[in-house]
Motif scaffolding. Structure first.
Motif, short mmCIF file in Angstrom:
data_model
loop_
_atom_site.label_atom_id
_atom_site.label_comp_id
_atom_site.label_asym_id
_atom_site.label_seq_id
_atom_site.Cartn_x
_atom_site.Cartn_y
_atom_site.Cartn_z
N GLU A 42 -16.05 -81.76 -79.08
CA GLU A 42 -14.88 -82.60 -78.87
C GLU A 42 -15.30 -83.84 -78.08
O GLU A 42 -16.17 -83.74 -77.19
CB GLU A 42 -13.85 -81.80 -78.08
CG GLU A 42 -12.52 -82.50 -77.83
CD GLU A 42 -11.55 -81.56 -77.12
OE1 GLU A 42 -11.43 -80.37 -77.54
OE2 GLU A 42 -10.95 -81.97 -76.13
N PHE A 43 -14.71 -84.97 -78.41
CA PHE A 43 -14.98 -86.21 -77.67
C PHE A 43 -13.66 -86.88 -77.34
O PHE A 43 -12.68 -86.74 -78.08
CB PHE A 43 -15.86 -87.15 -78.51
CG PHE A 43 -17.21 -86.59 -78.83
CD1 PHE A 43 -18.24 -86.65 -77.90
CD2 PHE A 43 -17.45 -85.94 -80.04
CE1 PHE A 43 -19.50 -86.11 -78.17
CE2 PHE A 43 -18.70 -85.39 -80.33
CZ PHE A 43 -19.71 -85.47 -79.39
N TYR A 44 -13.65 -87.62 -76.23
CA TYR A 44 -12.44 -88.31 -75.77
C TYR A 44 -12.83 -89.76 -75.57
O TYR A 44 -13.76 -90.06 -74.82
CB TYR A 44 -11.98 -87.67 -74.45
CG TYR A 44 -10.73 -88.26 -73.84
CD1 TYR A 44 -9.60 -88.49 -74.61
CD2 TYR A 44 -10.68 -88.56 -72.48
CE1 TYR A 44 -8.45 -89.01 -74.03
CE2 TYR A 44 -9.53 -89.07 -71.90
CZ TYR A 44 -8.42 -89.29 -72.68
OH TYR A 44 -7.28 -89.80 -72.11
N SER A 45 -12.14 -90.67 -76.26
CA SER A 45 -12.63 -92.04 -76.32
C SER A 45 -11.56 -93.09 -76.08
O SER A 45 -10.39 -92.89 -76.40
CB SER A 45 -13.25 -92.27 -77.70
OG SER A 45 -13.71 -93.60 -77.84
N ILE A 46 -12.03 -94.20 -75.56
CA ILE A 46 -11.19 -95.39 -75.46
C ILE A 46 -11.25 -96.12 -76.81
O ILE A 46 -12.17 -95.90 -77.58
CB ILE A 46 -11.70 -96.27 -74.30
CG1 ILE A 46 -10.70 -97.35 -73.94
CG2 ILE A 46 -13.05 -96.90 -74.61
CD1 ILE A 46 -10.62 -97.60 -72.46
N LYS A 47 -10.24 -96.97 -77.08
CA LYS A 47 -10.31 -97.83 -78.27
C LYS A 47 -10.40 -99.27 -77.76
O LYS A 47 -9.49 -99.73 -77.08
CB LYS A 47 -9.03 -97.73 -79.10
CG LYS A 47 -8.61 -96.34 -79.49
CD LYS A 47 -7.29 -96.39 -80.27
CE LYS A 47 -6.56 -95.09 -80.23
NZ LYS A 47 -5.24 -95.12 -80.87
N VAL A 48 -11.50 -99.91 -78.07
CA VAL A 48 -11.64 -101.32 -77.69
C VAL A 48 -11.60 -102.11 -78.99
O VAL A 48 -12.44 -101.90 -79.87
CB VAL A 48 -12.97 -101.57 -76.94
CG1 VAL A 48 -13.11 -103.03 -76.53
CG2 VAL A 48 -13.06 -100.68 -75.72
N GLN A 49 -10.58 -103.00 -79.10
CA GLN A 49 -10.36 -103.64 -80.41
C GLN A 49 -11.57 -104.42 -80.90
O GLN A 49 -11.86 -104.44 -82.09
CB GLN A 49 -9.10 -104.51 -80.39
CG GLN A 49 -7.80 -103.71 -80.26
CD GLN A 49 -7.76 -102.39 -81.04
OE1 GLN A 49 -8.27 -102.30 -82.15
NE2 GLN A 49 -7.17 -101.34 -80.47
N ASP A 50 -12.33 -105.04 -79.98
CA ASP A 50 -13.53 -105.75 -80.44
C ASP A 50 -14.81 -105.02 -80.01
O ASP A 50 -15.90 -105.60 -80.02
CB ASP A 50 -13.53 -107.20 -79.95
CG ASP A 50 -13.38 -107.29 -78.44
OD1 ASP A 50 -13.23 -106.22 -77.80
OD2 ASP A 50 -13.43 -108.41 -77.90
N GLY A 51 -14.68 -103.75 -79.61
CA GLY A 51 -15.88 -102.95 -79.26
C GLY A 51 -16.65 -102.63 -80.53
O GLY A 51 -16.05 -102.23 -81.52
N PRO A 52 -17.97 -102.81 -80.52
CA PRO A 52 -18.76 -102.62 -81.74
C PRO A 52 -18.54 -101.24 -82.36
O PRO A 52 -18.37 -101.12 -83.58
CB PRO A 52 -20.21 -102.77 -81.28
CG PRO A 52 -20.14 -103.46 -79.97
CD PRO A 52 -18.80 -103.20 -79.38
N LEU A 53 -18.52 -100.20 -81.55
CA LEU A 53 -18.37 -98.85 -82.11
C LEU A 53 -16.92 -98.37 -82.10
O LEU A 53 -16.41 -97.90 -83.11
CB LEU A 53 -19.25 -97.85 -81.35
CG LEU A 53 -19.24 -96.44 -81.95
CD1 LEU A 53 -19.74 -96.43 -83.39
CD2 LEU A 53 -20.07 -95.48 -81.10
#
Ligand code: A2P
Length: 275
Positions: free
Chosen positions: A80-91
């Motif tokens: 399981e992974f917990y992630s932020i969403k960065v609109q211009d983040g490469p990944l």
């Protein structure tokens, strides 16, 4: 050999991702946060709290990878992974569109300092998180060893807004109520768990940066415990850079020293992924 077989053999193979695993579950918690589950590579062994490199194939044909804390415990069949969403983040600009069945690259080489081996024995363990820094603790809080090694387990989580606490709050709730987890960890062990969420930019039952609440002594008063001291307390820290530096300074003031896998001491720190 039939003609059909020859044609089959001559056909170029569809490219397959190296170390590819399949997404099994995706949940969006807020417009900035999501979590997902993925099949676990058969060869992957890790200690709860460690991170791995995960990612997708880049447009240049090379894997685009980032370090992600594994949020699931080491006994779990999936990751399981917990992630932020960065609109211009490469990944993360791409990861946030993942759906069940999609492929994800996972390099099966776990590392990290937020592991029990990096701490000397103690009576009380603190997990200090901001934002997605909760992830490694979602793993450690589901690991029976955490409760076997300590008399008290305290998790603090500071976020800007109430909605950003939900992933952690639901996880704590499931640890306390999920039959399988209660049986695995033990009801007596679970009584050791204290959860201390705070917000800084939206009204909630407890407001303020955990760093300020430590300096003022409010967190110790709220929990009805003595302040942190070198004999009893151990700590793991995971959050944004400024937070990590501030907590480090506070823990050092309380007499705790930073440890590592090769040199266990009283606290360890890791930066939450923010790209
Ligand atoms: P604040 O709202 O006062 O900046 P972010 O989303 O920017 O990663 O922040 C997550 C949480 O960490 C926020 O509640 C933020 O509080 C808090 N925070 C940021 N910097 C520090 C710091 N130096 N010490 C303590 N908490 C911090």
């Amino acid at each position: 050999m039939t003609e059909a077989t020859v044609t089959e053999l001559a056909k170029p193979k569809a490219p397959t991702l190296p170390d590819a695993q399949k997404i099994t579950y995706v949940k969006h918690w807020t417009d900035r946060l999501f979590s997902f589950r993925v099949t676990r590579p058969a060869s992957l062994r890790f200690r709860s709290g460690e991170f791995v490199m995960i990612g997708l194939m880049g447009d240049n044909g090379r894997p685009l990878l980032r370090a992600y804390s594994i949020a699931s415990p080491s006994w779990d069949e999936e990751l399981e992974f917990y992630s932020i969403k960065v609109q211009d983040g490469p990944l993360t600009s791409r990861l946030q569109h993942l759906e069940v069945g999609d492929e994800l690259i996972i390099r099966p080489k776990p590392v990290g300092t937020l592991v029990h081996d990096a701490l000397l024995p103690g009576k009380r363990i603190w997990f200090f998180a901001t934002g997605t820094g909760f992830a490694p603790f979602a793993s450690l809080l589901r690991d029976p060893q955490t409760y076997e090694d300590y008399d008290e387990v305290i998790i603090t989580h500071t976020c800007r807004e109430v909605g950003e606490l939900t992933y952690g709050a639901e996880l704590i709730d499931s640890i306390r109520k999920d039959e399988m987890l209660v049986e695995l960890i033990g009801a007596e062990n679970l009584a050791k768990l204290r959860y201390y969420p705070t917000t800084t930019r939206e009204e909630s039952t407890k407001m303020g940066r955990i760093t300020d609440l430590m300096r003022s002594g409010e967190v110790f008063k709220d929990l009805g415990i003595d302040p942190i001291n070198q004999d009893n307390d151990r700590a793991m820290v995971c959050g944004n850079l400024a937070f990590n530096l501030e907590i480090k300074a506070i823990l050092e003031e309380f007499g705790l020293r930073e440890g590592a896998n090769s040199d266990p001491k009283e606290y360890v720190v890791e930066k939450a992924f923010v790209d």
